[in-house]
Design an enzyme around this catalytic site. Structure first.
Site, PDB file in Angstrom:
ATOM      1  N   HIS A  13       0.865  -1.202   0.000  1.00  0.00           N
ATOM      2  CA  HIS A  13       0.000   0.000   0.000  1.00  0.00           C
ATOM      3  C   HIS A  13       0.887   1.232   0.000  1.00  0.00           C
ATOM      4  CE1 HIS A  13      -3.723   2.302   1.547  1.00  0.00           C
ATOM      5  NE2 HIS A  13      -2.784   3.204   1.301  1.00  0.00           N
ATOM      6  N   HIS A  15       1.542   5.438  -1.827  1.00  0.00           N
ATOM      7  CA  HIS A  15       1.146   6.556  -2.701  1.00  0.00           C
ATOM      8  C   HIS A  15       2.401   7.136  -3.334  1.00  0.00           C
ATOM      9  CE1 HIS A  15      -2.957   6.694  -0.983  1.00  0.00           C
ATOM     10  NE2 HIS A  15      -2.339   6.235   0.092  1.00  0.00           N
ATOM     11  N   LYS A 100      -9.503  -0.428  -5.440  1.00  0.00           N
ATOM     12  CA  LYS A 100      -9.474   0.288  -4.159  1.00  0.00           C
ATOM     13  C   LYS A 100     -10.777   1.021  -3.907  1.00  0.00           C
ATOM     14  CE  LYS A 100      -7.845   1.974  -0.408  1.00  0.00           C
ATOM     15  NZ  LYS A 100      -6.805   2.958  -0.213  1.00  0.00           N
ATOM     16  N   HIS A 137     -10.305   1.538   2.165  1.00  0.00           N
ATOM     17  CA  HIS A 137     -10.050   2.554   3.188  1.00  0.00           C
ATOM     18  C   HIS A 137     -11.256   2.474   4.103  1.00  0.00           C
ATOM     19  CE1 HIS A 137      -8.514   6.450   4.840  1.00  0.00           C
ATOM     20  NE2 HIS A 137      -9.744   6.398   5.342  1.00  0.00           N
ATOM     21  N   HIS A 175      -4.268  -0.110   6.106  1.00  0.00           N
ATOM     22  CA  HIS A 175      -3.788   0.747   7.207  1.00  0.00           C
ATOM     23  C   HIS A 175      -4.700   0.693   8.437  1.00  0.00           C
ATOM     24  CE1 HIS A 175      -6.703   3.366   5.328  1.00  0.00           C
ATOM     25  NE2 HIS A 175      -5.881   3.901   4.449  1.00  0.00           N
ATOM     26  N   ASP A 248       1.522   2.777   3.460  1.00  0.00           N
ATOM     27  CA  ASP A 248       0.679   3.958   3.263  1.00  0.00           C
ATOM     28  C   ASP A 248       1.534   5.219   3.226  1.00  0.00           C
ATOM     29  OD1 ASP A 248      -1.628   5.399   2.783  1.00  0.00           O
ATOM     30  OD2 ASP A 248      -2.104   5.636   4.914  1.00  0.00           O
ATOM     31  N   HIS A 252       3.131  14.713   1.070  1.00  0.00           N
ATOM     32  CA  HIS A 252       2.485  16.020   0.873  1.00  0.00           C
ATOM     33  C   HIS A 252       3.552  17.083   1.041  1.00  0.00           C
ATOM     34  CE1 HIS A 252      -1.759  14.733   0.947  1.00  0.00           C
ATOM     35  NE2 HIS A 252      -1.377  13.824   1.829  1.00  0.00           N
TER      36      HIS A 252
HETATM   37  N1  LIG Z   1      -3.383   8.050   4.635  1.00  0.00           N
HETATM   38  C1  LIG Z   1      -3.504   9.350   4.466  1.00  0.00           C
HETATM   39  O1  LIG Z   1      -3.620  10.077   5.466  1.00  0.00           O
HETATM   40  N2  LIG Z   1      -3.485   9.908   3.246  1.00  0.00           N
HETATM   41  C2  LIG Z   1      -3.444   9.225   1.976  1.00  0.00           C
HETATM   42  C3  LIG Z   1      -4.764   8.636   1.595  1.00  0.00           C
HETATM   43  C4  LIG Z   1      -5.143   7.380   2.358  1.00  0.00           C
HETATM   44  O2  LIG Z   1      -4.467   6.368   2.282  1.00  0.00           O
HETATM   45  O3  LIG Z   1      -6.167   7.365   3.036  1.00  0.00           O
HETATM   46  C5  LIG Z   1      -2.993  10.208   0.912  1.00  0.00           C
HETATM   47  O4  LIG Z   1      -3.158   9.926  -0.273  1.00  0.00           O
HETATM   48  O5  LIG Z   1      -2.428  11.260   1.267  1.00  0.00           O
HETATM   49 ZN   LIG Z   2      -3.198   5.194   1.559  1.00  0.00          ZN
HETATM   50 ZN   LIG Z   3      -6.586   5.322   3.059  1.00  0.00          ZN
END
Ligand SMILES: NC(=O)N[C@@H](CC(=O)O)C(=O)O
Ligand SMILES: [Zn+2]
Ligand SMILES: [Zn+2]
Length: 349
Positions: A13, A15, A100, A137, A175, A248, A252
């Protein structure tokens, strides 16, 4: 124990984002991970096989010399418009690993998410038939439900009914953050599993809120009380093979998190295995790290285990205060602090 060699881990998992962010995120992931399940919450979201193929190409192109072992596995973003045909097309592609589910409004870039899960039951039936896993999620979004209760509420209201109605559907609760989720997954049979992040193992809500609010610890589902953190630590380091590694890692920009309305997500890809190793060591369970990080995930997804290895060494190192993210910067977990373990031999070519 000062060195620990394990079968190459995978991240189930993650991003990676898109565009110029990929330079950092893909490189961090590719440093020692084999397969990486890439979340589809781009703007606009990755909703079909064609968009997933294009995104995968952008990820691979973002690295000049992608290590041989790095293998991004893509996911489709389930929306109210997903069709059975989208599912059948996806299931035929080996690098397309799962679908997802984001409840609409639950987290970062989830505006296109599902409004009525029940209306999508025919799509879930097709996923069950073609054996394409559903990743969730797991939080309700009702305004009346307290943010700390949203995961537990999702289990009772949505997840339990899905698991009961589609017993052949493979489901990963992503998560997880509560003892409720641990108990549900333990009792749900071999088709239901969960990923656990390093930050939910390392932190609880006191770490985020006592002595000043720490925006870089804010993620969704939000950190819970200590008893829940302890249940996660027991689950990750225990013998139940339903719990496996999913970072996860969610980058940002620094300004977007250090803000009056900071966004959710913790970046851990710079040191994911090292962070998990700290937890397993604290739990006297280093010998089980390989099972959690490298074996249970592929076994659940019915994909081959990796064959090569990576080696962690007890070598202290300092995490930079910030690292690049596209044209901006981000603050990774443990920025400016010292970590105990380091992957020095990743065997990557
Ligand atoms: N986990 C988070 O707090 N943020 C994730 C999205 C997610 O996995 O829910 C994101 O894409 O920033
Ligand atoms: Zn995530
Ligand atoms: Zn998530």
């Amino acid at each position: 124990m000062d060195t620990l060699t394990l079968i190459r881990p995978d991240d189930w998992h993650s991003h990676l984002r898109d565009g110029s962010s990929l330079t950092q995120t893909s490189a961090d992931m590719a440093r020692y991970m084999g397969r990486v399940i890439v979340m589809p919450n781009l703007v606009p979201p990755v909703t079909n096989a064609r968009l997933a193929a294009e995104y995968r190409q952008r990820i691979l192109r973002s690295m000049q010399d992608a290590p041989r072992q790095f293998d991004p596995l893509m996911t489709l973003y389930l929306t109210d418009g997903t069709s059975a045909e989208d599912i059948r097309e996806a299931a035929a592609i080996d690098w397309l690993a799962a679908v997802k589910l984001y409840p609409a409004g639950a987290t970062t870039n989830s505006a296109a998410g599902v409004k009525s899960l029940e209306a999508l039951y025919p799509v879930l039936a097709t996923m069950e038939e073609v054996d394409l896993p559903l990743l969730v999620h797991g939080e309700v979004t009702d305004a009346e439900v307290d943010i700390f209760d949203r995961e537990a509420a999702f289990i009772g209201e949505h997840l339990a009914p899905i698991v009961e109605r589609f017993p052949g559907l493979r489901v990963v609760m992503e998560h997880i953050t509560t003892a409720d989720a641990v108990d549900f997954v333990k009792g749900a049979g071999s088709k239901v599993a969960a990923t656990i992040t390093a930050h939910h193992l390392l932190l609880n809500r006191n770490d985020m809120l006592v002595g000043g609010i720490k925006p870089h610890y804010y993620c969704l589902p939000i950190l819970k009380r200590r008893q829940h953190q302890e249940a996660l630590r027991e689950a990750a380091t225990g013998t139940d093979r339903s719990f496996f590694l999913g970072t996860d890692s969610a980058p940002h920009e620094q300004e977007a998190k250090e803000s009056a309305c900071g966004c959710a997500g913790v970046y851990t890809a710079h040191a994911s295995l090292e962070l998990y190793a700290e937890v397993f060591e604290e739990m006297n369970a280093l010998e089980r790290l390989e099972d959690f990080a490298s074996l249970r995930g592929p076994d659940f997804y019915a994909r081959p285990r990796n064959e090569d290895t990576v080696t962690l060494r007890r070598v202290a190192w300092e995490v930079p205060g910030s690292i690049p993210l596209g044209d901006s910067r981000m603050v990774p977990l443990r920025a400016g602090e010292t970590l105990r373990w380091q992957v020095l031999d990743a065997g990557a070519a």
